[in-house]
Design an enzyme around this catalytic site. Structure first.
Site, PDB file in Angstrom:
ATOM      1  N   TYR A  54      -1.522  15.362 -11.211  1.00 31.71           N
ATOM      2  CA  TYR A  54      -2.859  14.835 -11.502  1.00 31.71           C
ATOM      3  C   TYR A  54      -3.292  15.284 -12.901  1.00 31.71           C
ATOM      4  O   TYR A  54      -3.718  16.423 -13.115  1.00 31.71           O
ATOM      5  CB  TYR A  54      -3.879  15.318 -10.474  1.00 31.71           C
ATOM      6  CG  TYR A  54      -3.654  14.832  -9.063  1.00 31.71           C
ATOM      7  CD1 TYR A  54      -2.756  13.806  -8.769  1.00 31.71           C
ATOM      8  CD2 TYR A  54      -4.350  15.399  -7.996  1.00 31.71           C
ATOM      9  CE1 TYR A  54      -2.549  13.369  -7.482  1.00 31.71           C
ATOM     10  CE2 TYR A  54      -4.152  14.957  -6.695  1.00 31.71           C
ATOM     11  CZ  TYR A  54      -3.250  13.955  -6.444  1.00 31.71           C
ATOM     12  OH  TYR A  54      -3.050  13.531  -5.157  1.00 31.71           O
ATOM     13  N   HIS A 116       5.127  16.062  -2.382  1.00 36.24           N
ATOM     14  CA  HIS A 116       4.364  14.848  -2.669  1.00 36.24           C
ATOM     15  C   HIS A 116       5.108  13.577  -2.241  1.00 36.24           C
ATOM     16  O   HIS A 116       4.501  12.623  -1.755  1.00 36.24           O
ATOM     17  CB  HIS A 116       4.052  14.799  -4.164  1.00 36.24           C
ATOM     18  CG  HIS A 116       2.758  14.158  -4.496  1.00 36.24           C
ATOM     19  ND1 HIS A 116       2.104  14.370  -5.684  1.00 36.24           N
ATOM     20  CD2 HIS A 116       1.968  13.304  -3.813  1.00 36.24           C
ATOM     21  CE1 HIS A 116       0.978  13.675  -5.719  1.00 36.24           C
ATOM     22  NE2 HIS A 116       0.881  13.012  -4.586  1.00 36.24           N
ATOM     23  N   PRO A 196      -9.710   7.605   1.519  1.00 32.35           N
ATOM     24  CA  PRO A 196     -10.423   7.076   2.688  1.00 32.35           C
ATOM     25  C   PRO A 196     -11.523   6.091   2.319  1.00 32.35           C
ATOM     26  O   PRO A 196     -12.030   5.389   3.195  1.00 32.35           O
ATOM     27  CB  PRO A 196     -11.007   8.335   3.330  1.00 32.35           C
ATOM     28  CG  PRO A 196     -11.222   9.259   2.184  1.00 32.35           C
ATOM     29  CD  PRO A 196     -10.044   9.021   1.272  1.00 32.35           C
ATOM     30  N   LEU A 197     -11.881   6.037   1.046  1.00 28.04           N
ATOM     31  CA  LEU A 197     -12.874   5.067   0.577  1.00 28.04           C
ATOM     32  C   LEU A 197     -12.221   3.933  -0.202  1.00 28.04           C
ATOM     33  O   LEU A 197     -12.881   3.223  -0.965  1.00 28.04           O
ATOM     34  CB  LEU A 197     -13.940   5.765  -0.280  1.00 28.04           C
ATOM     35  CG  LEU A 197     -14.734   6.859   0.443  1.00 28.04           C
ATOM     36  CD1 LEU A 197     -15.764   7.485  -0.491  1.00 28.04           C
ATOM     37  CD2 LEU A 197     -15.421   6.306   1.690  1.00 28.04           C
ATOM     38  N   GLY A 198     -10.927   3.740   0.008  1.00 26.25           N
ATOM     39  CA  GLY A 198     -10.235   2.596  -0.576  1.00 26.25           C
ATOM     40  C   GLY A 198     -10.290   2.548  -2.087  1.00 26.25           C
ATOM     41  O   GLY A 198     -10.433   1.478  -2.671  1.00 26.25           O
ATOM     42  N   ARG A 199     -10.168   3.726  -2.731  1.00 28.62           N
ATOM     43  CA  ARG A 199     -10.202   3.808  -4.196  1.00 28.62           C
ATOM     44  C   ARG A 199     -11.465   3.172  -4.770  1.00 28.62           C
ATOM     45  O   ARG A 199     -11.435   2.514  -5.806  1.00 28.62           O
ATOM     46  CB  ARG A 199      -8.944   3.195  -4.805  1.00 28.62           C
ATOM     47  CG  ARG A 199      -7.677   3.895  -4.347  1.00 28.62           C
ATOM     48  CD  ARG A 199      -6.430   3.389  -5.047  1.00 28.62           C
ATOM     49  NE  ARG A 199      -5.291   4.196  -4.623  1.00 28.62           N
ATOM     50  CZ  ARG A 199      -4.531   3.941  -3.570  1.00 28.62           C
ATOM     51  NH1 ARG A 199      -4.792   2.872  -2.831  1.00 28.62           N
ATOM     52  NH2 ARG A 199      -3.538   4.725  -3.236  1.00 28.62           N
ATOM     53  N   GLY A 200     -12.563   3.386  -4.049  1.00 30.29           N
ATOM     54  CA  GLY A 200     -13.858   2.941  -4.553  1.00 30.29           C
ATOM     55  C   GLY A 200     -14.368   1.639  -3.978  1.00 30.29           C
ATOM     56  O   GLY A 200     -15.531   1.281  -4.184  1.00 30.29           O
ATOM     57  N   GLY A 203     -17.409   2.122  -1.978  1.00 34.09           N
ATOM     58  CA  GLY A 203     -18.392   2.916  -2.695  1.00 34.09           C
ATOM     59  C   GLY A 203     -19.802   2.407  -2.483  1.00 34.09           C
ATOM     60  O   GLY A 203     -20.041   1.421  -1.773  1.00 34.09           O
TER      61      GLY A 203
END
Length: 319
Positions: A54, A116, A196-200, A203
């Site tokens: 990252y 990973h 868990p938020l689908g990459r935004g 949002g």
């Protein structure tokens, strides 16, 4: 915040993913990231997840500068930056990566250390043996595996107990429900749900298709490119309407749905902004609420794959 079990630790039911600190979704800065970590801790989050890749160590360095010792940290190794993308699971490489991560994190021990991605040429039993050595040496509290199949988990766990499995899981990515979440529950292994938020996409506000090429990796992700992107926004719009009608935040409801799929599941949403944390408060969903959400967003509703072909390398497919 409610607590869930992660190896030997009780942690907040919602964790925190720090991938965005490395700039994968756009520019960020150290001060903003540190403020975000403080705000997450104030919100009851006690489990923080990172990886050596990252920002090529940037995310780990920020956590090291934060310097908290009263939280559960997890990091990962195994992906070798490309091109071409590669993975390594040999013991020498794993040890090298761990020492470098510990240096950046300013730790002598880390609670959870993931592989990973799995290297197919190395038997999973050998990999589990390597990780068991690190546990016995006191370098790590436990080990995890990411983007694996249930059969891989069972083989690794038989060799040396696995602490956690981390795979993508959300309202629009349901594959782990076809065996992996069940296997984790049976073996008492924590299932850590990333994105868990689908990459935004779940949002506070609907996303706009302004992903910067070469900066935000969603610009080449099939679900975020046309015509799939517009179709996905249209499919999710009724869910947003349901949330508004019932007084839920969209991220909070999406996280509540993930949490409701098993008490061994720990979602790790990510953000670069402390202001987004207040949206993560998860409402208590009734059986009727879950049925309504499932009717609006049935399994398989998403248009497009969750990764492009170049990103699927070394992701285990089992269905």
């Amino acid at each position: 915040m409610d607590q869930r079990r992660l190896g030997a630790h009780n942690v907040g039911a919602i964790g925190f993913g720090t991938m965005s600190f490395g700039g994968i979704f756009g520019a960020t800065d150290e001060a903003t990231s540190l403020d975000c970590l403080d705000a997450a801790l104030d919100a009851g989050i006690t489990h923080f997840d990172t990886a050596d890749i990252y920002g090529m160590g940037v995310s780990e360095e920020i956590l090291g500068k934060w310097g908290r010792r009263d939280v559960v940290l997890a990091t990962k190794c195994g992906i070798v930056s490309g091109p071409p993308r590669a993975v390594r699971n040999d013991e020498a490489y794993i040890r090298q990566c761990l020492e470098e991560s510990l240096r950046r994190l300013k730790r002598e021990h880390i609670e959870l250390f993931y592989i990973h991605r799995r290297q197919p040429e190395i038997p999973i039993e050998d990999l589990a043996g390597t990780m068991s050595k690190l546990v016995k040496e006191g370098k790590i509290g436990g080990y995890g595996l990411s983007e694996i199949a249930p059969a891989t988990l069972r083989r690794a766990h038989a060799e040396y107990p696995v602490t956690a499995v981390q795979n993508e899981f959300s309202l629009w990515t349901r594959l782990p429900q076809l065996g992996l979440i069940q296997a984790c529950g049976e073996l008492r292994v924590a299932f850590v749900a990333f994105s868990p938020l689908g990459r935004g996409v779940f949002g506070r506000e609907p996303l706009k298709s302004d992903f910067r090429a070469g900066i935000d990796f969603r610009d080449t992700n099939p679900r975020f490119t046309e015509p799939n992107f517009s179709a996905n926004l249209a499919a999710i719009a009724p869910f947003r309407d349901l949330c508004a009608a019932r007084g839920w935040s969209v991220p909070g409801a999406a996280l509540a749905w993930v949490l409701a799929q098993g008490d061994h599941i720990i979602p790790i949403p990510a953000t670069r902004s402390a202001g987004h944390l207040r949206d993560w408060t998860a409402p208590g969903l009734t059986d009727g609420d879950l049925e309504d959400v499932g009717r609006i967003l049935p399994a398989g509703f998403a248009h497009g794959d969750r990764y492009g072909d170049h990103q699927m390398a070394f992701v285990e497919r089992y269905c």
